[in-house]
Motif scaffolding. Structure first.
Motif, PDB file in Angstrom:
ATOM      1  N   ILE A 290       0.871  -1.188   0.000  1.00 32.53           N
ATOM      2  CA  ILE A 290       0.000   0.000   0.000  1.00 32.53           C
ATOM      3  C   ILE A 290       0.906   1.235   0.000  1.00 32.53           C
ATOM      4  O   ILE A 290       2.034   1.171   0.500  1.00 32.53           O
ATOM      5  N   HIS A 291       0.385   2.348  -0.475  1.00 32.37           N
ATOM      6  CA  HIS A 291       1.135   3.612  -0.451  1.00 32.37           C
ATOM      7  C   HIS A 291       2.389   3.556  -1.317  1.00 32.37           C
ATOM      8  O   HIS A 291       3.439   4.074  -0.938  1.00 32.37           O
ATOM      9  N   VAL A 292       2.297   2.884  -2.463  1.00 34.36           N
ATOM     10  CA  VAL A 292       3.370   3.007  -3.453  1.00 34.36           C
ATOM     11  C   VAL A 292       2.823   3.798  -4.635  1.00 34.36           C
ATOM     12  O   VAL A 292       1.645   3.678  -4.980  1.00 34.36           O
ATOM     13  N   ASN A 293       3.676   4.626  -5.214  1.00 30.15           N
ATOM     14  CA  ASN A 293       3.211   5.445  -6.331  1.00 30.15           C
ATOM     15  C   ASN A 293       3.461   4.726  -7.661  1.00 30.15           C
ATOM     16  O   ASN A 293       3.984   3.600  -7.685  1.00 30.15           O
ATOM     17  N   ARG A 328     -11.758  -3.594  -2.292  1.00 31.89           N
ATOM     18  CA  ARG A 328     -11.631  -3.705  -0.835  1.00 31.89           C
ATOM     19  C   ARG A 328     -10.181  -3.893  -0.399  1.00 31.89           C
ATOM     20  O   ARG A 328      -9.927  -4.368   0.692  1.00 31.89           O
ATOM     21  N   SER A 329      -9.247  -3.617  -1.277  1.00 28.88           N
ATOM     22  CA  SER A 329      -7.835  -3.746  -0.878  1.00 28.88           C
ATOM     23  C   SER A 329      -7.102  -2.456  -1.245  1.00 28.88           C
ATOM     24  O   SER A 329      -6.937  -1.583  -0.381  1.00 28.88           O
ATOM     25  N   VAL A 330      -6.666  -2.333  -2.493  1.00 27.58           N
ATOM     26  CA  VAL A 330      -5.942  -1.126  -2.917  1.00 27.58           C
ATOM     27  C   VAL A 330      -6.446  -0.683  -4.290  1.00 27.58           C
ATOM     28  O   VAL A 330      -6.934  -1.496  -5.074  1.00 27.58           O
ATOM     29  N   TRP A 331      -6.285   0.622  -4.578  1.00 24.00           N
ATOM     30  CA  TRP A 331      -6.408   1.107  -5.949  1.00 24.00           C
ATOM     31  C   TRP A 331      -5.200   0.613  -6.719  1.00 24.00           C
ATOM     32  O   TRP A 331      -4.086   0.595  -6.172  1.00 24.00           O
ATOM     33  N   GLY A 365     -10.088  -0.549  -9.645  1.00 25.18           N
ATOM     34  CA  GLY A 365     -10.274  -1.361  -8.449  1.00 25.18           C
ATOM     35  C   GLY A 365     -11.007  -0.627  -7.363  1.00 25.18           C
ATOM     36  O   GLY A 365     -12.084  -0.052  -7.589  1.00 25.18           O
ATOM     37  N   GLY A 366     -10.435  -0.623  -6.182  1.00 25.37           N
ATOM     38  CA  GLY A 366     -11.061   0.023  -5.033  1.00 25.37           C
ATOM     39  C   GLY A 366     -10.285  -0.359  -3.790  1.00 25.37           C
ATOM     40  O   GLY A 366      -9.746  -1.471  -3.709  1.00 25.37           O
ATOM     41  N   PHE A 391      -4.345   5.241  -1.115  1.00 27.38           N
ATOM     42  CA  PHE A 391      -4.306   3.797  -0.851  1.00 27.38           C
ATOM     43  C   PHE A 391      -4.097   3.028  -2.143  1.00 27.38           C
ATOM     44  O   PHE A 391      -4.987   2.392  -2.673  1.00 27.38           O
ATOM     45  N   THR A 392      -2.849   3.107  -2.619  1.00 29.99           N
ATOM     46  CA  THR A 392      -2.536   2.583  -3.933  1.00 29.99           C
ATOM     47  C   THR A 392      -1.574   1.390  -3.874  1.00 29.99           C
ATOM     48  O   THR A 392      -0.660   1.353  -3.062  1.00 29.99           O
TER      49      THR A 392
END
Ligand SMILES: [Fe+2]
Length: 399
Positions: A290-293, A328-331, A365-366, A391-392
């Motif tokens: 999570i939180h990677v660009n 329900r996890s990451v974009w 996604g989501g 939240f990527t």
């Protein structure tokens, strides 16, 4: 769940109330000092953001018909009754810096103003019996549904804010999990993308018009890349290898001088931990990164001899493969620059998509903080490629 794009009547009223209850639940446990942290990028003062989302609903639902003023900003025929003026609460008109300077309503004032706005908006939900067909029904509900999704998006933004400022996680929000990744072989074909003419309900302007395109065969991950998979790239020195950071990515890496994702650290035993809101947690097997660009996602792919999916590949796989796990996890970052589909026309809320074409990257996604209503295989999210406060994550495709 009722189809979120087709909500009407009592179900739409219930969704608007649920979205508002969530909005308050995401901010009301915070102290006054937490409501007004020092100014920083990507964060709005909470009082401004609350007033803005309520202003937005009133402006579009209750104040029409709409046009454009001489400066090109959205204009409503009726004056504000609950929340105004437009010059402060229209995000297009009121710059980020100003939001920190202007005196905002108190929490108690906001509670009253926003409750009155919500009740008036709910009272104006069209009567079900007025419509002869779905097109008429969809047109009459357009702004109620737009305001609902807009508030859901700001709910997620309150979650980013809490994560960025290391505030406690909102109640009921837990660290997402992803299944063990199994590659899926997708047989290509011709497919209709976007919001199809036979689809009923609300469509964002950037999902229109639908178009048909052919996708070649490809092999795609069944789930987003896990934090442990990403740690292998970090441990292999991936952040230090210029080959994985071409052009813009290299500039970003040089600017921040990172050797690992910004919200990671090693604990005293040398193991990676990730910051989850106000605490540090060990990487677990099922945790997505999570939180990677977009630059970090691409660098991982170059190291792993894989690539990111295109938005079309993502939508095709999500629509046609039962094993494809998403949401329900990451974009999830894609390779695509965010742009209009051929024949794009901006919706009445013209600032939603068009200003960001070309300079943002498309995601699909989501996330765990995205309301279930927002999850849709056609939905196109977009962020600037350097954003790692949202939240990527990502999944990969075979070369
Ligand atoms: Fe907004």
């Amino acid at each position: 769940m009722n189809n979120p794009r087709q909500l009407s009547g009592q179900n739409l009223a219930a969704a608007l109330r649920a979205s508002r209850a969530r909005t308050w639940a995401l901010v009301d446990d915070l102290s006054d000092a937490q409501w007004l942290p020092s100014q920083q990028r990507g964060v709005n003062p909470i009082a401004w953001e609350l007033a803005h989302l309520a202003w937005f609903a009133e402006f579009w639902i209750l104040r029409g018909p709409h046009g454009r003023d001489a400066r090109g900003f959205a204009h409503a025929a009726l004056p504000p009754q609950f929340i105004g003026p437009d010059t402060i609460f229209d995000s297009a008109q009121f710059a980020h810096g100003q939001r920190w300077v202007e005196k905002m309503p108190s929490r108690a004032q906001l509670r009253d103003m926003m409750a009155n706005q919500l009740e008036a908006c709910i009272a104006s939900i069209p009567n079900e019996e007025n419509f002869h067909n779905s097109k008429e029904r969809d047109e009459a509900h357009y702004f109620h549904r737009l305001a609902l999704f807009h508030e859901d998006m700001h709910g997620e933004a309150f979650c980013w804010l809490r994560a960025a400022l290391a505030y406690p996680a909102p109640a009921h929000l837990t660290i997402p999990t992803v299944a063990v990744n199994k590659p899926i072989s997708v047989l290509g074909g011709t497919f209709g993308f976007g919001f199809k003419s036979k689809d009923e309900g609300f469509a964002f302007d950037n999902e229109l018009p639908s178009f048909s395109a052919t996708v070649s065969d490809f092999e795609i991950d069944s789930a987003p890349v896990s934090a442990r998979q990403f740690a292998q790239f970090v441990d292999a020195g991936g952040y230090g290898n210029a080959n994985f950071w071409p052009s813009q990515a290299g500039e970003w890496r040089a600017q921040y001088g990172l050797n690992h994702p910004q919200r990671w650290r090693r604990n005293s035993s040398g193991e990676w931990e990730m910051r989850w809101f106000d605490r540090w947690v060990a990487l677990a097997d099922a945790m997505p990164v999570i939180h990677v660009n977009a630059f970090e996602a691409q660098a991982y792919c170059l190291w792993a001899k894989r690539r990111l999916p295109s938005a079309r590949e993502w939508e095709f796989a999500a629509s046609s493969c039962a094993e494809f796990q998403w949401g329900r996890s990451v974009w999830e970052w894609t390779t695509d620059a965010f742009d209009g589909y051929p024949g794009f026309e901006p919706g009445p809320y013209r600032e939603y998509s068009q200003p960001w074409f070309g300079n943002h990257r498309e995601l699909r996604g989501g996330a765990f903080a995205t309301d279930a209503r927002m999850h849709d295989v056609r939905y196109r999210n977009f962020f600037e490629p350097h954003r790692n406060d949202v939240f990527t994550g990502f999944r990969t495709v075979a070369l």
